[in-house]
Every structure is written in C-alpha cells, then in structure tokens.
Write a protein that holds these residues in place. Structure first.
Motif, PDB file in Angstrom:
ATOM      1  N   ASN A 202       7.580  -2.207  21.572  1.00 16.10           N
ATOM      2  CA  ASN A 202       6.632  -1.172  22.007  1.00 16.10           C
ATOM      3  C   ASN A 202       7.274  -0.219  23.018  1.00 16.10           C
ATOM      4  N   ILE A 203       8.042  -0.771  23.953  1.00 18.02           N
ATOM      5  CA  ILE A 203       8.714   0.067  24.953  1.00 18.02           C
ATOM      6  C   ILE A 203       9.729   0.984  24.265  1.00 18.02           C
ATOM      7  N   LEU A 204      10.477   0.435  23.309  1.00 13.43           N
ATOM      8  CA  LEU A 204      11.461   1.240  22.565  1.00 13.43           C
ATOM      9  C   LEU A 204      10.776   2.394  21.831  1.00 13.43           C
ATOM     10  N   LEU A 205       9.703   2.095  21.111  1.00  9.50           N
ATOM     11  CA  LEU A 205       9.018   3.136  20.334  1.00  9.50           C
ATOM     12  C   LEU A 205       8.322   4.149  21.236  1.00  9.50           C
ATOM     13  N   ARG A 206       7.956   3.722  22.444  1.00 10.03           N
ATOM     14  CA  ARG A 206       7.320   4.630  23.405  1.00 10.03           C
ATOM     15  C   ARG A 206       8.346   5.530  24.088  1.00 10.03           C
ATOM     16  N   THR A 230      -3.710 -10.335  14.358  1.00  7.01           N
ATOM     17  CA  THR A 230      -2.842  -9.468  15.166  1.00  7.01           C
ATOM     18  C   THR A 230      -3.358  -9.399  16.608  1.00  7.01           C
ATOM     19  N   ASN A 231      -2.430  -9.370  17.554  1.00  7.10           N
ATOM     20  CA  ASN A 231      -2.806  -9.161  18.958  1.00  7.10           C
ATOM     21  C   ASN A 231      -2.600  -7.695  19.319  1.00  7.10           C
ATOM     22  N   MET A 232      -2.837  -7.353  20.576  1.00  5.51           N
ATOM     23  CA  MET A 232      -2.757  -5.951  21.001  1.00  5.51           C
ATOM     24  C   MET A 232      -1.363  -5.363  20.754  1.00  5.51           C
ATOM     25  N   ALA A 233      -0.317  -6.107  21.109  1.00  3.36           N
ATOM     26  CA  ALA A 233       1.052  -5.598  20.965  1.00  3.36           C
ATOM     27  C   ALA A 233       1.372  -5.310  19.494  1.00  3.36           C
ATOM     28  N   GLN A 234       0.955  -6.206  18.598  1.00  3.64           N
ATOM     29  CA  GLN A 234       1.220  -6.015  17.164  1.00  3.64           C
ATOM     30  C   GLN A 234       0.431  -4.832  16.614  1.00  3.64           C
ATOM     31  N   TYR A 235      -0.818  -4.724  17.029  1.00  2.29           N
ATOM     32  CA  TYR A 235      -1.679  -3.628  16.580  1.00  2.29           C
ATOM     33  C   TYR A 235      -1.082  -2.266  16.960  1.00  2.29           C
TER      34      TYR A 235
END
Length: 262
Positions: A202-206, A230-235
C-alpha cells in the motif's frame, strides 16, 4: 472451444462467466460453484483473446491458487501459466521484490517468521526496561499486526488518541513507541513481516505513482476469490489496482463474511 468451456454451467453461472467487462460482485453460498465460476471466467477470457499477463487473480490459499491454475490450464492450455495468480501475500511479496528499493528496502529483503517477530519485540521490550508480564510479546505482536492490517503506520498510531487510551487501559502505554522501534529495526535489518507484505505494498502504490500506473496499466482484469475475507489493507490494494480499467470481479459468500462486504 468457448462453448466447451461453458459446458455444465447453469444460466446464472454462465452469465457471470461471459460478462467479464466492468465491475462484478458474485455472491453465492457454500458449495454453489463460486470458485468454478471464477476459473471458468478466466478461461473464457483467455479463449476470447485476453492477454494472460493482463489478469491478476487473488486467492486466500496457495492450494486454491494451484487448483485454479491447473483447472484453467486444462481448459485453455499453457497460456494459463502467464496469469499473475496466488494469495494476496505471495503475489505482493513478488511485486515488492520488483520495487522494494523505492520504499527503502533491499530487493533481497527477508520475510520474518512469527518467531522472528516475537524475538525482536522481546528484545525491544527488554531494551526499554519494560515488564514482560505486562508487555507480553504475543499481545504486542497482535496489536502491531492489527495496526498494519488497518494501514495504521507507527506515526499515525502514536498520534491516535483512542488507540493510546486503549493501550493505557491495557497497561501498555508505550506500545506505540515499541511499534515505531520495531518498524525502524525491521527496515534497518532489511526485513518485513507477513503483515508488511500488505502494508508496504500500500505504501509503495501510494508513494510511487509511476509504479501504481505501471501495474494499473498491466492488470486490466482483477479477480478476487473469497472476497468476504478481505481486510482493509487488501481492499485498498484491489481498489487502487482496478481504478484505471474498472474490470474487477469479486466472488464471495456474505454469510461467511468476517468483516462484512466492502
């Protein structure tokens, strides 16, 4: 060949397979053939000429990914091998290997096992002269895991008053600082834990828009099995990657949902 792929599907399953452009939410109960629909949909897309390299298929177990790939290969042949398919963690571990240096990790980063995590936390607790009977390593590790899966970085954790209040109530007021030390030490050691495979993706894509654009362009079709888990990070990862083409297909059983559908 396409008609052969559709053999044995009922009308609802057939409709879910052939209408593969645009967003789809496929909800069905246990034993109703959800995973079969997903594999048949991918096979049908390949038979229609979709590039296998443009497909990202995410599952929750390596066994499910292996069985899906074998089933697709039986239907359409060797091109199934070029699909990016696997569990969230295995797929994004590879994606991070390709881009780790963009977020300050070596390409050859280590993935910590639960025991490595526990031992590192234990040494941080000891260095801080904190009582281990209150700061139990397993409980601290669980709290850090929760934060990472909710995409809460150490800085955000320390700044969050309600998390601080919960830690004080649990008699662990320094948990935020332990979390910060833990992440700093992992980075220094060139290591990630299991939850980092989602948080750091997520940090990489952000933080690397050109990396996000590269994968958004490449993955024209994103498919997720057992989506109810799915959890928040996966979503957030799925949402980011599917933003350009909007060809996202999620399959799940809302009766088995852990988190409720997002």
């Amino acid at each position: 060949m396409k008609e052969d792929i559709l053999q044995g599907l009922n009308p609802a399953q057939r409709e879910a397979v052939v209408n593969y452009n645009g967003p789809s939410l496929i909800i069905a109960g246990a034993g109703s053939g959800k995973t079969r629909v997903l594999t048949t949909r991918i096979a049908y897309m390949l038979a229609e000429g979709v590039d296998p390299r443009s497909i990202l298929a995410l599952t929750f177990t390596n066994k499910a990914a292996r069985e899906m790939r074998e089933r697709i290969e039986l239907l359409v042949g060797a091109k199934a091998r070029f699909i990016r398919m696997g569990t969230f963690h295995s797929v994004f571990a590879r994606l991070l290997r390709e881009n780790a240096e963009r977020i300050g990790f070596p390409q050859s980063y280590t993935i910590y096992e639960p025991n490595d995590v526990k031992n590192l936390i234990k040494s941080i607790i000891k260095e801080r002269n904190l009582p281990e009977e209150r700061y139990k390593p397993q409980a601290v590790a669980a709290r850090i895991s929760m934060a990472k899966n909710c995409l809460i970085t150490p800085g955000a954790y320390i700044a969050n008053g309600s998390l601080g209040a919960e830690d004080r109530e649990a008699k662990m007021p320094e948990l935020g600082e332990i979390y910060a030390d833990y992440c700093e030490r992992c980075k220094r050691n060139g290591a990630m834990d299991f939850d980092d495979l989602l948080l750091q993706t997520n940090i990489l894509l952000r933080d690397a828009p050109e990396v996000l654009e590269k994968y958004q362009t490449q993955f024209q079709y994103v498919l997720v099995d057992e989506y109810q888990d799915t959890n928040m990070a996966q979503y957030i990862i799925v949402r980011r990657l599917a933003l350009q083409h909007s060809n996202v297909c999620v399959v799940g059983d809302d009766a088995q949902s852990i988190y409720a559908f997002r």
